[in-house]
Design a protein around this motif. Structure first.
Motif, mmCIF file in Angstrom:
data_model
loop_
_atom_site.group_PDB
_atom_site.id
_atom_site.type_symbol
_atom_site.label_atom_id
_atom_site.label_comp_id
_atom_site.label_asym_id
_atom_site.label_seq_id
_atom_site.Cartn_x
_atom_site.Cartn_y
_atom_site.Cartn_z
ATOM 1 N N LEU A 316 0.929 -1.119 0.181
ATOM 2 C CA LEU A 316 -0.023 -0.129 -0.092
ATOM 3 C C LEU A 316 0.923 1.142 0.128
ATOM 4 O O LEU A 316 1.846 1.382 0.734
ATOM 5 N N THR A 317 0.705 2.187 -0.783
ATOM 6 C CA THR A 317 1.367 3.470 -0.975
ATOM 7 C C THR A 317 0.879 4.434 0.262
ATOM 8 O O THR A 317 -0.156 3.997 0.809
ATOM 9 N N PRO A 318 1.776 5.150 0.917
ATOM 10 C CA PRO A 318 1.279 6.039 1.919
ATOM 11 C C PRO A 318 -0.115 6.977 1.714
ATOM 12 O O PRO A 318 -0.814 7.306 2.213
ATOM 13 N N GLU A 319 0.057 7.036 0.193
ATOM 14 C CA GLU A 319 -1.011 8.220 -0.105
ATOM 15 C C GLU A 319 -2.301 7.122 -0.085
ATOM 16 O O GLU A 319 -3.321 7.589 0.409
ATOM 17 N N GLU A 320 -2.167 5.987 -0.621
ATOM 18 C CA GLU A 320 -3.279 4.791 -0.429
ATOM 19 C C GLU A 320 -3.855 4.661 0.865
ATOM 20 O O GLU A 320 -4.879 4.773 1.339
ATOM 21 N N ALA A 321 -2.776 4.596 1.816
ATOM 22 C CA ALA A 321 -3.330 4.366 3.203
ATOM 23 C C ALA A 321 -4.086 5.556 3.647
ATOM 24 O O ALA A 321 -5.025 5.592 4.555
ATOM 25 N N ALA A 322 -3.397 6.813 3.392
ATOM 26 C CA ALA A 322 -4.010 8.138 3.724
ATOM 27 C C ALA A 322 -5.536 8.335 3.089
ATOM 28 O O ALA A 322 -6.134 8.930 3.886
ATOM 29 N N GLU A 323 -5.654 7.480 2.245
ATOM 30 C CA GLU A 323 -7.042 7.768 1.555
ATOM 31 C C GLU A 323 -7.847 6.777 2.159
ATOM 32 O O GLU A 323 -9.065 6.843 1.824
ATOM 33 N N GLY A 324 -7.491 5.893 3.051
ATOM 34 C CA GLY A 324 -8.353 5.082 3.881
ATOM 35 C C GLY A 324 -8.460 3.657 3.132
ATOM 36 O O GLY A 324 -9.391 3.014 3.342
ATOM 37 N N TYR A 325 -7.394 3.478 2.267
ATOM 38 C CA TYR A 325 -7.536 2.239 1.445
ATOM 39 C C TYR A 325 -6.800 1.174 2.721
ATOM 40 O O TYR A 325 -5.660 1.526 3.205
ATOM 41 N N VAL A 326 -7.130 -0.066 2.617
ATOM 42 C CA VAL A 326 -6.440 -1.251 3.293
ATOM 43 C C VAL A 326 -6.350 -2.562 2.356
ATOM 44 O O VAL A 326 -7.066 -2.573 1.344
ATOM 45 N N LEU A 327 -5.459 -3.240 2.963
ATOM 46 C CA LEU A 327 -5.416 -4.742 2.052
ATOM 47 C C LEU A 327 -6.232 -5.626 2.867
ATOM 48 O O LEU A 327 -5.863 -5.984 3.882
ATOM 49 N N ALA A 328 -7.246 -6.458 2.151
ATOM 50 C CA ALA A 328 -8.081 -7.284 2.796
ATOM 51 C C ALA A 328 -7.390 -8.265 3.281
ATOM 52 O O ALA A 328 -7.561 -8.842 4.428
ATOM 53 N N CYS A 329 -6.174 -8.805 2.709
ATOM 54 C CA CYS A 329 -5.520 -9.939 3.174
ATOM 55 C C CYS A 329 -4.667 -9.749 4.425
ATOM 56 O O CYS A 329 -4.336 -10.564 5.072
ATOM 57 N N SER A 330 -4.445 -8.675 4.946
ATOM 58 C CA SER A 330 -3.463 -8.320 5.871
ATOM 59 C C SER A 330 -4.206 -7.362 6.896
ATOM 60 O O SER A 330 -3.605 -6.444 7.483
ATOM 61 N N THR A 331 -5.497 -7.402 6.801
ATOM 62 C CA THR A 331 -6.486 -6.494 7.884
ATOM 63 C C THR A 331 -7.372 -7.243 8.704
ATOM 64 O O THR A 331 -7.985 -7.990 8.200
ATOM 65 N N ARG A 332 -7.686 -7.046 9.905
ATOM 66 C CA ARG A 332 -8.380 -7.702 10.802
ATOM 67 C C ARG A 332 -9.352 -6.664 11.379
ATOM 68 O O ARG A 332 -8.979 -5.315 11.322
ATOM 69 N N ALA A 333 -10.391 -6.901 11.655
ATOM 70 C CA ALA A 333 -11.598 -5.963 11.974
ATOM 71 C C ALA A 333 -11.247 -5.734 13.908
ATOM 72 O O ALA A 333 -10.850 -6.823 14.528
ATOM 73 N N ALA A 334 -11.548 -4.564 14.081
ATOM 74 C CA ALA A 334 -11.369 -4.125 15.527
ATOM 75 C C ALA A 334 -12.644 -3.486 15.964
ATOM 76 O O ALA A 334 -12.988 -3.021 17.148
ATOM 77 N N SER A 335 -13.576 -3.516 15.076
ATOM 78 C CA SER A 335 -15.165 -3.188 15.461
ATOM 79 C C SER A 335 -15.920 -3.503 14.213
ATOM 80 O O SER A 335 -15.480 -4.203 13.337
ATOM 81 N N ASP A 336 -17.389 -3.090 14.123
ATOM 82 C CA ASP A 336 -17.774 -3.352 12.930
ATOM 83 C C ASP A 336 -17.167 -2.487 11.696
ATOM 84 O O ASP A 336 -16.715 -1.503 12.212
ATOM 85 N N VAL A 337 -17.153 -3.316 10.742
ATOM 86 C CA VAL A 337 -16.305 -2.595 9.701
ATOM 87 C C VAL A 337 -17.317 -2.717 8.252
ATOM 88 O O VAL A 337 -17.860 -3.696 8.097
ATOM 89 N N GLU A 338 -17.012 -1.572 7.722
ATOM 90 C CA GLU A 338 -17.683 -1.554 6.131
ATOM 91 C C GLU A 338 -16.742 -1.135 5.214
ATOM 92 O O GLU A 338 -15.976 -0.299 5.594
ATOM 93 N N ILE A 339 -16.490 -2.000 4.324
ATOM 94 C CA ILE A 339 -15.423 -1.786 3.107
ATOM 95 C C ILE A 339 -16.166 -1.727 1.898
ATOM 96 O O ILE A 339 -17.434 -2.227 1.533
ATOM 97 N N ARG A 340 -15.432 -1.018 0.886
ATOM 98 C CA ARG A 340 -15.998 -1.124 -0.532
ATOM 99 C C ARG A 340 -14.944 -1.590 -1.489
ATOM 100 O O ARG A 340 -13.771 -1.215 -1.233
ATOM 101 N N LEU A 341 -15.069 -2.389 -2.361
ATOM 102 C CA LEU A 341 -14.138 -2.817 -3.347
ATOM 103 C C LEU A 341 -13.644 -1.725 -4.107
ATOM 104 O O LEU A 341 -14.362 -0.881 -4.549
ATOM 105 N N ALA A 342 -12.332 -1.414 -4.115
ATOM 106 C CA ALA A 342 -11.848 -0.326 -4.756
ATOM 107 C C ALA A 342 -11.941 -0.636 -6.383
ATOM 108 O O ALA A 342 -12.093 -1.638 -7.056
#
Lengths: 342, 410
Positions: A316-342
């Protein structure tokens, strides 16, 4: 006339007539001592059969009845059993007990203009009860009758079907026997999709009432479904013996508390021990993915809401991370989560 | 000249690697491909149910050769060069149609459905009509699939026919009808289109619709399968054995591949939820969980045979960098659209997948044009690319040196 109200109390019945239908099938005409008994064609009587070793309760479809009488058409099975006892012992003048008529396998279920009555062996009895009712109430009914019997001598209600055809212009009758002999002009062989579909080409469009041995009903159900019929348009009468299908085994309890996960508006769940990708794939939501290790970025998704533990491994580029993107394969939930496919 | 050039390129080829660039992008090689492969081998054309009645026809182009495939008055499938024996004009000009007789629109020469010329107005007394029938093309029909061969003496299809029939015949393709067809053009060489189909290494990153149902691994004894799908494979195999449906890989060598594989757990068909696409099942099936028979044959055809529908894919090269891919969806002949099946539901997975594959092949083609391109190594899961590459190299080797040269080299 006044009919006896249905109740759980036992009916006392007297046999007033016995007639032979086939070499192995008799019809018993029963009259309740307490007065006429009402029933809906397709319903059954649970008869207390006084076998020498103790009473046996057996369900028999009411094949007909007029004036408050009830008729049971019963095929004699193995020696020592209830049906054989009835054949040998129930005769004009003798008495027997039964619970009042019951069952939902009736034309009350009808919600389709096109019907099919499919029966195997003595499963024809509730069909005949309903057919007689239709002949009286709706003689124009579009009905396909299919009956499977072992050999021509055991075909039930052949003459009555011919009589009813005279009154019911849309009654189509097809019979198949598995042991045909000379002079047999009908279908040959056990029930199969090809045979049933050639006898009733629009089977999948019809509401099916099916009665017969368990294996027969199971086969006809699969055939109806394979012909495009909806499950709700298939009804069977089944007498005891089969437990309802076991409830599905609950999934193993997740490790730790789970959260809600919404992917493109579709609400699914996520366990605390799995990644967004694992949770999605497990529940049939496919997120395009590559390395599975946070390096290639293929599984990048937009985090819409919720807290996550995101551990991209350079994918993930820093810009992408700053824009709220995450990588589904290496992200776990810490609350209820909503995502959208990029 | 050309033969030497191809021989040189074949000499550069490293087994287990993608092909040298010119095989993918060069116009001269493309023309050789058409001559060496497409004009000599059996080419998948269509399914017989696309031309159900006498006079129904379908046209296609094999390289530069216009072809018409039709059903004759005896109900049989025949194929002809779609070129008038007068001065060569195209006769049938639509992609599909129906003709009582084939009439050339230029000067109205009239051909019977068996190809014979029966009327040529204004031609002089003594003109020999019998010598001017349409040029026939070899046809073989295998389980409803029409294959044509432009060669004078076509290679044998016997092994292929015997190998795939037990897998496909139970699905009764000739008792189906066309529910939908789609034709797309990919800006990529035909071999890249085929290669892309021959591996699922790319699936995880690119095919979210397909992977709802498709098991990515193509070999039942693949160690990855063992880990993830052994139970599913075993249960499926037991069910299919009970139904007498073959499932183990057929012995197709480099010519063809045929295997029945399960869908993902609880999935029955290529839909977005894994549930059936058509409620009326094919043939006399009552078991909806038949996975899919995946059948591929070089050079231009792959297929899926499911419990509820059939998919044919036909690849026809247009030029070195353009390829037509035609997809046909078949359902039970008595299935009713809107009742038994919904067209969008039936087609959405493969319409999306085809388009994703188009982009992949196009990008592959663009990237191969790079001066930095070097043939790269196949992953173990890309073993079918080896088969394809070996088959192709064999064909081209026969062309440059003849089969003897190849056998001597081995």
């Amino acid at each position: 006339m006044d009919m006896q109200a249905p109740s759980a109390a036992l009916l006392s019945l007297s046999c007033i007539a016995v007639r032979d239908e086939t070499p192995t099938v008799k019809t018993f005409r029963l009259r309740a001592d307490g007065g006429p008994v009402g029933f809906t064609p397709g319903q059954a009587l649970v008869v207390k059969v006084p076998l020498p070793g103790g009473p046996a309760w057996r369900s028999f479809t009411i094949s007909g009845g007029t004036g408050g009488d009830l008729e049971l058409t019963i095929k004699a099975q193995a020696p020592g059993g209830a049906t054989r006892w009835l054949h040998e012992n129930l005769r004009e003048g003798s008495g027997i007990e039964a619970r009042p008529p019951r069952g939902a396998f009736t034309l009350g279920l009808r919600d389709n203009d096109r019907l099919a009555f499919v029966s195997g062996g003595s499963g024809a009895t509730p069909m005949m009860a309903m057919l007689r009712q239709l002949a009286d109430t709706d003689p124009e009914a579009d009905l396909a009758w299919f009956h499977a019997a072992r050999d021509p001598a055991e075909v039930l209600f052949a003459r009555e079907l011919a009589e009813l055809q005279a009154r019911m212009p849309n009654l189509a009758v097809a019979i198949s026997v598995s042991r045909p002999g000379p002079g047999w002009f009908g279908y040959r062989g056990r029930v199969s999709r090809g045979r049933l579909a050639s006898a009733i080409p629009d089977l999948g469009r019809r509401q099916v009432f099916c009665c017969g041995p368990q294996g027969f009903m199971q086969e006809v159900r699969l055939i109806h479904a394979a012909e495009g019929g909806a499950r709700a348009q298939f009804h069977t009468e089944s007498f005891g013996g089969v437990a309802p299908a076991a409830a599905p085994i609950a999934e193993a309890a997740p490790e730790g508390p789970g959260f809600g996960l919404t992917v493109n508006g579709r609400a699914i769940g996520i366990r605390a021990d799995e990644t967004l990708l694992q949770a999605s794939l497990r529940q049939g939501v496919v997120i395009p993915c590559g390395c599975g290790e946070g390096m290639c970025g293929t599984c990048m998704v937009q985090l819409v809401s919720g807290r996550v533990d995101s551990r991209p491994n350079g994918g993930l580029t820093p810009e992408e991370a700053a824009e709220g993107y995450v990588l589904a394969c290496s992200t776990r939930a810490a609350s209820d989560v909503e995502i959208r496919l990029a | 000249m050309l033969k030497e050039r191809i021989a040189g390129l074949l000499a550069q080829r490293r087994p287990g690697h993608s092909l040298p660039r010119d095989f993918y992008v060069d116009d001269e090689i493309f023309r050789a491909d058409m001559q060496v492969v497409f004009e000599t081998d059996w080419i998948f054309a269509c399914n017989v149910v696309e031309i159900p009645r006498p006079g129904d026809y379908l046209t296609l182009k094999v390289g530069d050769n216009p072809v018409v495939v039709l059903r004759n008055r005896d109900g049989e499938i025949a194929a002809f060069h779609n070129s008038c024996r007068h001065r060569g004009s195209l006769i049938c000009q639509k992609e599909r149609g129906r003709a009582n007789r084939l009439v050339c629109p230029y000067h109205q020469w009239v051909y019977e459905l068996d190809g014979s010329l029966i009327n040529a107005r204004q031609m002089p007394e003594g003109f020999d009509k019998a010598a001017h029938g349409l040029a026939p093309i070899h046809v073989e029909v295998i389980c409803g699939m029409v294959y044509i061969c432009l060669a004078d003496e076509p290679p044998s299809l016997a092994r292929f026919r015997a190998g795939v029939t037990p897998y496909i015949a139970p699905h009764m393709p000739d008792r189906t009808k066309v529910a939908f067809t789609s034709t797309i053009v990919e800006e990529a060489n035909w071999k890249l289109v085929i290669e892309n189909n021959r591996e699922c290494y790319h699936c995880a990153g690119n095919h979210p619709e397909l992977l709802v149902t498709l098991v990515e691994f193509a070999l039942p004894d693949d160690p990855l399968v063992k880990a993830q799908f052994q139970g599913l494979m075993d249960r499926s195999a037991a069910r299919w054995d009970g139904l007498g449906l073959p499932h183990k890989p057929a012995e197709g060598g480099n010519e063809f591949r045929c295997i029945r594989l399960p869908f993902n757990e609880d999935c029955l068909s290529f839909t977005m939820d894994g549930k059936p696409a058509c409620n009326k099942l094919l043939a006399d099936f009552t078991e909806p969980d038949l996975g899919s028979v995946r059948m591929f044959r070089v050079p231009n055809n792959w297929n899926h045979f499911l419990s509820d529908h059939i998919l044919h894919f036909r690849v026809l090269p247009l030029s070195a960098n353009r390829t037509e891919v035609r997809t046909t969806w078949l359902v039970h002949e008595d299935a009713v659209e809107g009742v038994d099946y919904d067209l969008q539901r039936l087609t959405e997975v493969w319409l999306a997948t085809n388009d994703e594959d188009r982009v992949l092949a196009e990008n592959n083609h663009r990237g191969i044009l790079s001066r930095a391109y070097r043939p790269g190594p196949y992953a173990p899961s890309e073993f079918m690319l080896n088969n394809f590459s070996e088959w192709y190299a064999g064909k081209m080797g026969d062309f440059t040196g003849g089969p003897q040269a190849r056998i001597a080299a081995e």
